[in-house]
Design a protein around this motif. Structure first.
Motif, short mmCIF file in Angstrom:
data_model
loop_
_atom_site.label_atom_id
_atom_site.label_comp_id
_atom_site.label_asym_id
_atom_site.label_seq_id
_atom_site.Cartn_x
_atom_site.Cartn_y
_atom_site.Cartn_z
N GLY A 86 113.97 -49.68 37.23
CA GLY A 86 114.60 -50.16 36.02
C GLY A 86 115.44 -49.13 35.29
O GLY A 86 115.92 -49.40 34.18
N GLU A 87 115.66 -47.97 35.90
CA GLU A 87 116.47 -46.92 35.28
C GLU A 87 117.95 -47.11 35.63
O GLU A 87 118.29 -47.76 36.61
N TRP A 88 118.81 -46.52 34.80
CA TRP A 88 120.24 -46.55 35.09
C TRP A 88 120.53 -45.71 36.33
O TRP A 88 119.97 -44.62 36.51
N TYR A 89 121.40 -46.22 37.20
CA TYR A 89 121.79 -45.47 38.40
C TYR A 89 123.29 -45.63 38.62
O TYR A 89 123.91 -46.59 38.12
N PRO A 90 123.92 -44.71 39.34
CA PRO A 90 125.39 -44.77 39.53
C PRO A 90 125.81 -45.97 40.36
O PRO A 90 125.16 -46.32 41.35
N ALA A 91 126.93 -46.58 39.97
CA ALA A 91 127.54 -47.62 40.79
C ALA A 91 128.11 -46.99 42.06
O ALA A 91 128.32 -45.76 42.13
N ASN A 92 128.41 -47.81 43.05
CA ASN A 92 128.92 -47.29 44.34
C ASN A 92 130.20 -46.48 44.19
O ASN A 92 130.50 -45.62 45.02
N PHE A 93 130.97 -46.76 43.13
CA PHE A 93 132.28 -46.11 42.95
C PHE A 93 132.28 -45.12 41.79
O PHE A 93 133.33 -44.72 41.32
N ASP A 94 131.10 -44.72 41.32
CA ASP A 94 131.02 -43.75 40.22
C ASP A 94 131.47 -42.37 40.69
O ASP A 94 130.89 -41.79 41.61
N LYS A 95 132.52 -41.85 40.06
CA LYS A 95 133.04 -40.51 40.40
C LYS A 95 133.35 -39.80 39.08
O LYS A 95 134.42 -40.01 38.51
N PRO A 96 132.44 -38.97 38.58
CA PRO A 96 132.60 -38.41 37.22
C PRO A 96 133.91 -37.66 36.99
O PRO A 96 134.53 -37.82 35.94
N HIS A 97 134.35 -36.85 37.94
CA HIS A 97 135.56 -36.04 37.73
C HIS A 97 136.67 -36.52 38.66
O HIS A 97 136.47 -36.69 39.86
N ASP A 98 137.85 -36.72 38.06
CA ASP A 98 139.01 -37.19 38.84
C ASP A 98 140.25 -36.51 38.29
O ASP A 98 140.61 -36.70 37.12
N LEU A 99 140.91 -35.69 39.12
CA LEU A 99 142.09 -34.92 38.71
C LEU A 99 143.24 -35.20 39.67
O LEU A 99 143.06 -35.17 40.88
N THR A 100 144.42 -35.44 39.10
CA THR A 100 145.63 -35.62 39.91
C THR A 100 146.76 -34.81 39.31
O THR A 100 147.01 -34.87 38.10
N LEU A 101 147.45 -34.05 40.16
CA LEU A 101 148.62 -33.27 39.76
C LEU A 101 149.80 -33.71 40.61
O LEU A 101 149.71 -33.73 41.84
N ILE A 102 150.89 -34.08 39.95
CA ILE A 102 152.07 -34.57 40.65
C ILE A 102 153.29 -33.81 40.15
O ILE A 102 153.49 -33.67 38.93
N GLY A 103 154.10 -33.31 41.08
CA GLY A 103 155.31 -32.58 40.70
C GLY A 103 156.47 -32.93 41.59
O GLY A 103 156.30 -33.20 42.79
N ASN A 104 157.66 -32.95 41.00
CA ASN A 104 158.89 -33.16 41.75
C ASN A 104 159.88 -32.08 41.36
O ASN A 104 160.21 -31.92 40.18
N TYR A 105 160.35 -31.30 42.33
CA TYR A 105 161.25 -30.18 42.08
C TYR A 105 162.61 -30.48 42.71
O TYR A 105 162.70 -30.69 43.92
N LYS A 106 163.65 -30.52 41.89
CA LYS A 106 165.01 -30.81 42.37
C LYS A 106 165.65 -29.51 42.85
O LYS A 106 166.05 -28.66 42.06
N LEU A 107 165.72 -29.36 44.16
CA LEU A 107 166.27 -28.15 44.74
C LEU A 107 167.78 -28.10 44.58
O LEU A 107 168.37 -27.03 44.40
N SER A 108 168.43 -29.24 44.67
CA SER A 108 169.88 -29.33 44.54
C SER A 108 170.23 -30.75 44.15
O SER A 108 169.35 -31.57 43.89
N SER A 109 171.52 -31.05 44.16
CA SER A 109 171.94 -32.40 43.79
C SER A 109 171.53 -33.44 44.82
O SER A 109 171.51 -34.63 44.52
#
Length: 797
Positions: free
Chosen positions: A661-684
């Motif tokens: 009867g205790e709380w337990y994590p769901a199948n998709f529980d993921k406490p930490h989630d980090l995303t870094l996205i970058g786009n670098y324009k080298l030229s035209s």
């Protein structure tokens, strides 16, 4: 008269009462009338002629910005004077257009894509301060031109995976098709394409999204305060809008990649009146499967394709009609003896109309079919297992603009859902017995009212109410069980047969929505909100992600609808002339009647699922941080989410209680989630993009021991979801080179991408194998365990 006849043929309706056929040229007005001059217009792509949806039209002198609608149209109401208009759209060159307003008129603007110039110029495809000034919380709209700057997945832009880079949104692994939004299950998201619901948005078990990105104009994800016009899901709404096609010229796109290719063509059937668009995508992915580490995948075969068709007609400047057809197909032969196939098919008809300056109508009718089949042809006990779902309905939305900052919206929707849970059809000489699970039927309806009101510069307020109604009906034979005993096959005391159309169970409820905005200054605001959602359909699955063999189940007298209450609070701030956008949001969800499963539950071909499932309680909470840079050579965003998604099951019967009867994590529980996205324009003409993702490993249950029963060795599990697979992290890179064609004929783009650059063996799942003298041993299954390069070339003509 010819145009009227064409429209009669187009939709078998007459629309002459709506004003079709009026002159599209400038209509003069008495030059002495100085106020409320109506200026309308349309913005299109200069090369393809396609409408640019969500482009901004700014009147410099008034500091007023309008957004083009789904057909690229806009309307301005001005006084008699000189003005300077600015037209902007993501990835396109800004147009500055001076006008003198002396009478009603129409402006047709064509825009051309920018060449990645290196000057410090911001190209916004929307109101750059909308995130500050609006009352929306958790509503994120993304244009396809923005996504094209991200590293492609297996050679092309992927809508679902791109959404998973946003705060509060995650996936359970590399080959997962579903989204988990703010602690909700994959079935708690309503995904709509051209207004029609889609039940399995994947190709090849999630390696590809089932939507051709070339046909998508933009999409909006609602994950916090969901507008009252939407209902039926507990976590989020993903509304995908397709392109409408060009009314002026023919054009298209071609793409050839390492594992798939696609082609599209669009243009006018009747110039300036009716356009047609068709798109096809197909795979040749078997060489990739043959290179994977897993021996079963290496000997498997896979195919997928999808096709889209759109007819768009303009009755006049204020009224239009769109017909959309979509079909996707997959088949996957596992180790050459079992073929799994699934199909999505949808059709929708949409009418959009404006009546005067204040009123507008949006009417959508849709029909959706999803089915899957498992065909066993191993030579022993061959069989075909089929299942499916049919969803047919209509939605009506009415908007009334009371004033510049005062809008009322109301409407209604209704639909019929039919679920075919499963039919087993054996071969004539097979020893397998045929089975046919009873079909399910329900009607789901709702009506709503919403009011958005801004008063002064400081305050904005949006509130609404939605009333949901649900009816579950026959024909169906339903068991009854002994009172005060667990629901199982041993406690059946009788059954009742309901006739066709006879009501078995009804549910209803009020779903309030409210959000408030307080602006500290022109670049900073605080928002708070609350909403309640009802969900009457449930995904029955023993996996953490959507699979083609999953079963959808309607609420009945045993399985109540899910009820989700969500509370949100956030602060939003822009810096340096809207170059940087930032936000920090916190949320809490209370979820009632989530579906959990008894130990050893049998889910497939089950006529009485109530004996295998248990109602549970859920809660989710989290903090989301988001920073986005819009300007310069380097653009991109960073998102971080700390979140928890927990479940609890307490019943009067000890054998049904999970984890004491205790709380337990769901199948998709993921406490930490980090995303870094970058786009670098080298030229035209060149750019480099990168995506790095990290998340906590999802929960799993490890066996603690094993025992022998009837000659079989069985694993013993004590508690559910108390261990985790290893953490996930991956780096993807892509290099984009644009080839500029001579004149207007074509532009080409080369994209070289490397997925999983440093070869991380991210586990998708854990499986266990028996080993003599010791507990079952755990092994990880990695879908992508090596760097995977892809190359694609696309051309526009």
């Amino acid at each position: 008269m010819n145009r009227k006849l064409l429209f009669l043929f187009f939709m078998l309706f007459t629309w002459s009462t709506l004003g079709y056929g009026q002159d599209r040229t400038v209509v003069g007005r008495d030059i002495g009338e100085l106020k409320n001059i109506k200026i309308s217009g349309r913005i299109t792509d200069q090369i393809t002629g396609e409408a640019l949806v969500g482009a901004t039209v700014t009147v410099r002198e008034l500091e007023k910005t309008e957004i083009t609608n789904a057909n690229g149209n806009f309307n301005l109401v001005l006084d008699r004077a000189e003005y300077v208009l600015e037209f902007r759209y993501v990835g396109y060159e800004t147009i500055v257009y001076p006008i003198v307003a002396v009478g009603e008129g129409r402006i047709n603007i064509t825009m051309i894509q920018e060449d990645f110039t290196l000057d410090d110029v911001v190209i916004f495809g929307r109101d750059p301060e909308k995130n500050i000034r609006s009352t929306d919380m958790g509503a994120i709209s993304i244009n396809m031109n923005t996504l094209k700057e991200l590293p492609p997945f297996l050679g092309e832009v992927d809508i679902i995976r791109s959404i998973a880079t946003l705060p509060g949104v995650s996936q359970v692994g590399e080959a997962s098709s579903g989204l988990n939004v703010r602690g909700g299950g994959a079935d708690q998201n309503l995904i709509m394409f051209a207004g029609a619901p889609i039940y399995n948005p994947s190709h090849l078990f999630g390696l590809f999204t089932a939507f051709n990105p070339d046909l998508v104009n933009d999409f909006t994800l609602y994950k916090a305060i969901i507008p009252a016009k939407y209902g039926g899901r507990g976590s989020s709404i993903l509304d995908i809008t397709p392109k409408s096609g060009s009314l002026t010229k023919w054009g298209g796109d071609l793409m050839a990649g390492s594992v798939s290719g696609k082609a599209s063509l669009n243009g006018p059937i009747v110039k300036d009146v009716i356009s047609a668009q068709v798109s096809f995508r197909g795979s040749y992915i078997n060489w990739l499967l043959n290179s994977l580490n897993n021996p079963e995948l290496r000997t498997s075969q896979a195919n997928f394709n999808d096709i889209n068709g759109i007819l768009y007609g303009e009755i006049n400047d204020d009224h239009n009609l769109t017909y959309s057809f979509y079909r996707s197909y997959d088949d996957f032969a596992l180790a050459s003896d079992t073929t799994i196939s699934w199909t999505n098919q949808s059709q929708s008809v949409r009418y959009q109309g404006k009546f005067g300056e204040k009123a507008s109508v949006d009417l959508i009718g849709f029909h959706t079919l999803y089915d899957f089949s498992i065909f066993n042809q191993s030579g022993i006990n061959n069989f075909d297992l089929k299942s499916g779902i049919i969803d047919t309905g209509i939605r009506f939305n009415f908007n009334y603009q009371v004033g510049d900052n005062n809008r009322i919206m109301l409407g209604a929707d209704t639909k019929k859902i039919t679920i075919k849970p499963g039919e087993l059809i054996p071969d004539a000489d097979s020893g397998v017995l045929p089975q046919n699970v009873q079909e399910e039927y329900a009607n789901e309806s709702g009506f709503y009212l919403q009011h958005e009101w801004e008063f002064g510069e400081k305050f904005g307020f949006s509130y609404g109410i939605r009333y949901d109604m649900y009816q579950y009906y026959g024909p169906r034979t339903v068991r009854s069980y002994a009172e005060n005993l667990p629901i199982n096959s041993g406690n059946v005391v009788g059954e009742r047969t309901y006739q066709d159309g006879e009501t078995i169970q009804t549910y209803d409820g009020w779903g309030p929505r409210v959000s408030m905005r307080y602006s500290i200054d022109s670049k900073t605001s605080i928002k708070a909100g609350y909403n309640k959602m009802y969900q009457f359909i449930h995904l029955i699955s023993n996996t953490a992600t959507i699979a083609p063999t999953d079963i959808w189940k309607l609420s009945d007298q045993f399985l109540k609808p899910q009820v989700v209450d969500q509370y949100s609070l956030g602060i939003y701030k822009n810096f340096k002339g809207n170059i940087f956008e930032t936000s920090l949001e916190v949320y809490y969800k209370d979820i009632q009647n989530v579906v959990e499963y008894k130990d050893g539950a049998k889910l497939l071909l089950q006529n009485n699922l109530e004996t295998e499932i248990i109602p549970g309680q859920g809660k989710a909470y989290g903090v989301e941080a988001y920073v986005k840079k819009n300007l310069g050579r380097i653009t991109g965003w960073a998102s971080y989410t700390y979140s928890r998604s927990l479940r609890r099951v307490i019943t009067p019967f000890e054998e049904e209680i999970i984890n004491d009867g205790e709380w337990y994590p769901a199948n998709f529980d993921k406490p930490h989630d980090l995303t870094l996205i970058g786009n670098y324009k080298l030229s035209s003409l060149t750019s480099l993009s990168a995506t790095f993702s990290y998340s906590t490993g999802r929960p799993v249950s490890f066996p603690e021991a094993k025992f022998d029963f009837a000659g079989n060795s069985l694993a013993f599990f004590r508690d559910r979801n108390q261990q985790r697979i290893p953490d996930f992290h991956r780096l993807d890179l892509s290099f984009n080179f644009k080839f500029k064609g001579k004149g207007k004929f074509y532009d080409g783009d080369w994209t070289f991408a490397v997925m999983n650059v440093y070869g991380r063996k991210n586990p998708f799942s854990i499986f266990f194998a028996d080993q003599a003298g010791s507990p079952p041993q755990a092994y990880r299954l990695a879908i992508l365990g090596v760097p995977l390069p892809t190359l694609s070339y696309s051309v526009k003509f």
